[in-house]
Design a protein around this motif. Structure first.
Motif, PDB file in Angstrom:
ATOM      1  N   LEU A   1      46.797  28.990  31.536  1.00  0.00           N
ATOM      2  CA  LEU A   1      48.074  28.689  30.920  1.00  0.00           C
ATOM      3  C   LEU A   1      49.089  28.307  31.988  1.00  0.00           C
ATOM      4  N   ALA A   2      49.851  27.291  31.725  1.00  0.00           N
ATOM      5  CA  ALA A   2      50.907  26.878  32.644  1.00  0.00           C
ATOM      6  C   ALA A   2      51.959  27.975  32.721  1.00  0.00           C
ATOM      7  N   GLY A   3      52.418  28.248  33.918  1.00  0.00           N
ATOM      8  CA  GLY A   3      53.438  29.269  34.086  1.00  0.00           C
ATOM      9  C   GLY A   3      52.905  30.685  34.162  1.00  0.00           C
ATOM     10  N   HIS A   4      51.579  30.850  34.102  1.00  0.00           N
ATOM     11  CA  HIS A   4      50.977  32.172  34.211  1.00  0.00           C
ATOM     12  C   HIS A   4      50.137  32.261  35.480  1.00  0.00           C
ATOM     13  N   PHE A   5      49.953  33.461  35.966  1.00  0.00           N
ATOM     14  CA  PHE A   5      49.107  33.684  37.132  1.00  0.00           C
ATOM     15  C   PHE A   5      48.110  34.782  36.816  1.00  0.00           C
ATOM     16  N   SER A   6      46.986  34.772  37.510  1.00  0.00           N
ATOM     17  CA  SER A   6      46.005  35.856  37.379  1.00  0.00           C
ATOM     18  C   SER A   6      45.159  35.898  38.640  1.00  0.00           C
ATOM     19  N   GLY A   7      44.749  37.098  38.997  1.00  0.00           N
ATOM     20  CA  GLY A   7      43.910  37.283  40.175  1.00  0.00           C
ATOM     21  C   GLY A   7      43.057  38.523  40.023  1.00  0.00           C
ATOM     22  N   TYR A   8      41.973  38.554  40.792  1.00  0.00           N
ATOM     23  CA  TYR A   8      41.036  39.678  40.721  1.00  0.00           C
ATOM     24  C   TYR A   8      40.468  39.929  42.110  1.00  0.00           C
ATOM     25  N   GLN A   9      40.438  41.178  42.497  1.00  0.00           N
ATOM     26  CA  GLN A   9      39.844  41.584  43.764  1.00  0.00           C
ATOM     27  C   GLN A   9      38.856  42.711  43.501  1.00  0.00           C
ATOM     28  N   LYS A  10      37.722  42.643  44.190  1.00  0.00           N
ATOM     29  CA  LYS A  10      36.681  43.647  44.012  1.00  0.00           C
ATOM     30  C   LYS A  10      36.253  44.153  45.382  1.00  0.00           C
ATOM     31  N   LEU A  11      36.239  45.461  45.530  1.00  0.00           N
ATOM     32  CA  LEU A  11      35.754  46.098  46.743  1.00  0.00           C
ATOM     33  C   LEU A  11      34.343  46.579  46.464  1.00  0.00           C
ATOM     34  N   ARG A  12      33.415  46.203  47.332  1.00  0.00           N
ATOM     35  CA  ARG A  12      32.012  46.568  47.130  1.00  0.00           C
ATOM     36  C   ARG A  12      31.358  46.783  48.483  1.00  0.00           C
ATOM     37  N   PRO A  13      30.278  47.565  48.527  1.00  0.00           N
ATOM     38  CA  PRO A  13      29.645  47.893  49.812  1.00  0.00           C
ATOM     39  C   PRO A  13      29.045  46.690  50.530  1.00  0.00           C
ATOM     40  N   ARG A  14      28.429  45.794  49.799  1.00  0.00           N
ATOM     41  CA  ARG A  14      27.817  44.592  50.390  1.00  0.00           C
ATOM     42  C   ARG A  14      28.060  43.426  49.458  1.00  0.00           C
ATOM     43  N   ALA A  15      28.077  42.246  50.001  1.00  0.00           N
ATOM     44  CA  ALA A  15      28.309  41.060  49.185  1.00  0.00           C
ATOM     45  C   ALA A  15      27.204  40.871  48.139  1.00  0.00           C
ATOM     46  N   ALA A  16      26.003  41.404  48.411  1.00  0.00           N
ATOM     47  CA  ALA A  16      24.882  41.220  47.491  1.00  0.00           C
ATOM     48  C   ALA A  16      24.947  42.152  46.282  1.00  0.00           C
ATOM     49  N   ILE A  17      25.753  43.203  46.367  1.00  0.00           N
ATOM     50  CA  ILE A  17      25.840  44.164  45.267  1.00  0.00           C
ATOM     51  C   ILE A  17      27.024  43.800  44.389  1.00  0.00           C
ATOM     52  N   ASP A  18      26.794  43.727  43.103  1.00  0.00           N
ATOM     53  CA  ASP A  18      27.836  43.317  42.181  1.00  0.00           C
ATOM     54  C   ASP A  18      28.685  44.495  41.708  1.00  0.00           C
ATOM     55  N   PHE A  19      28.198  45.729  41.864  1.00  0.00           N
ATOM     56  CA  PHE A  19      28.887  46.906  41.358  1.00  0.00           C
ATOM     57  C   PHE A  19      30.104  47.233  42.226  1.00  0.00           C
ATOM     58  N   PRO A  20      31.326  47.186  41.666  1.00  0.00           N
ATOM     59  CA  PRO A  20      32.508  47.469  42.481  1.00  0.00           C
ATOM     60  C   PRO A  20      32.704  48.969  42.709  1.00  0.00           C
ATOM     61  N   ILE A  21      33.266  49.299  43.864  1.00  0.00           N
ATOM     62  CA  ILE A  21      33.710  50.673  44.094  1.00  0.00           C
ATOM     63  C   ILE A  21      35.214  50.788  43.843  1.00  0.00           C
ATOM     64  N   LEU A  22      35.846  49.623  43.647  1.00  0.00           N
ATOM     65  CA  LEU A  22      37.247  49.519  43.244  1.00  0.00           C
ATOM     66  C   LEU A  22      37.481  48.081  42.813  1.00  0.00           C
ATOM     67  N   SER A  23      38.202  47.885  41.731  1.00  0.00           N
ATOM     68  CA  SER A  23      38.573  46.536  41.319  1.00  0.00           C
ATOM     69  C   SER A  23      40.020  46.540  40.848  1.00  0.00           C
ATOM     70  N   VAL A  24      40.686  45.412  41.061  1.00  0.00           N
ATOM     71  CA  VAL A  24      42.077  45.259  40.650  1.00  0.00           C
ATOM     72  C   VAL A  24      42.250  43.880  40.036  1.00  0.00           C
ATOM     73  N   ALA A  25      42.822  43.840  38.842  1.00  0.00           N
ATOM     74  CA  ALA A  25      43.148  42.587  38.179  1.00  0.00           C
ATOM     75  C   ALA A  25      44.650  42.543  37.939  1.00  0.00           C
ATOM     76  N   VAL A  26      45.245  41.387  38.188  1.00  0.00           N
ATOM     77  CA  VAL A  26      46.674  41.194  37.942  1.00  0.00           C
ATOM     78  C   VAL A  26      46.855  39.933  37.102  1.00  0.00           C
ATOM     79  N   SER A  27      47.892  39.920  36.293  1.00  0.00           N
ATOM     80  CA  SER A  27      48.235  38.725  35.532  1.00  0.00           C
ATOM     81  C   SER A  27      49.681  38.831  35.093  1.00  0.00           C
ATOM     82  N   GLY A  28      50.248  37.678  34.766  1.00  0.00           N
ATOM     83  CA  GLY A  28      51.612  37.692  34.278  1.00  0.00           C
ATOM     84  C   GLY A  28      52.221  36.316  34.197  1.00  0.00           C
ATOM     85  N   PRO A  29      53.423  36.232  33.645  1.00  0.00           N
ATOM     86  CA  PRO A  29      54.133  34.967  33.522  1.00  0.00           C
ATOM     87  C   PRO A  29      55.054  34.722  34.722  1.00  0.00           C
ATOM     88  N   ARG A  30      55.218  33.441  35.051  1.00  0.00           N
ATOM     89  CA  ARG A  30      56.190  33.036  36.060  1.00  0.00           C
ATOM     90  C   ARG A  30      57.343  32.331  35.359  1.00  0.00           C
TER      91      ARG A  30
END
Length: 122
Positions: free
Chosen positions: A1-30
């Motif tokens: 959507l125009a005027g909106h932002f979103s991002g996601y970060q995932k902390l994991r032990p190795r790049a090959a493992i998909d299971f996060p040990i912490l994840s953060v998602a952000v979103s909102g309007p500008r």
């Protein structure tokens, strides 16, 4: 959507493992002037279910996207989140990483520099 932002970060032990040990998602309007009009932050992998951080829109609304603003949101998330000891990664370290991933998720969402990668302690 125009005027909106979103991002996601995932902390994991190795790049090959998909299971996060912490994840953060952000979103909102500008707003049209580049200011943030609000935001939502959801932290996952610390508890039995994802947790939405309360009070985020009140912190960011009407402000420019800056590191200081992202740090304030990260501190709010840090205060509201408590990691379970359900995996063999130091829960206090995971807790300390919450503000870091909040800051990086906002930076990613808004096209700002991310900073150095996070290394998981052995």
């Amino acid at each position: 959507l125009a005027g909106h932002f979103s991002g996601y970060q995932k902390l994991r032990p190795r790049a090959a493992i998909d299971f996060p040990i912490l994840s953060v998602a952000v979103s909102g309007p500008r707003a049209a002037d580049g200011m943030l009009a609000g935001a939502r932050v959801v932290v996952g992998a610390l508890g039995a279910k994802p947790r939405e951080v309360t009070g985020v829109s009140a912190i960011v609304a009407g402000h420019k996207p800056t590191r200081e603003l992202f740090d304030a949101v990260g501190e709010t998330a840090y205060k509201q989140c408590r990691p379970l000891t359900n995996i063999p990664i130091d829960p206090e370290w995971r807790h300390e990483m919450v503000p870091v991933l909040v800051r990086r998720a906002f930076a990613q969402a808004l096209g700002l520099p991310l900073g150095a990668p996070v290394l998981v302690p052995a």
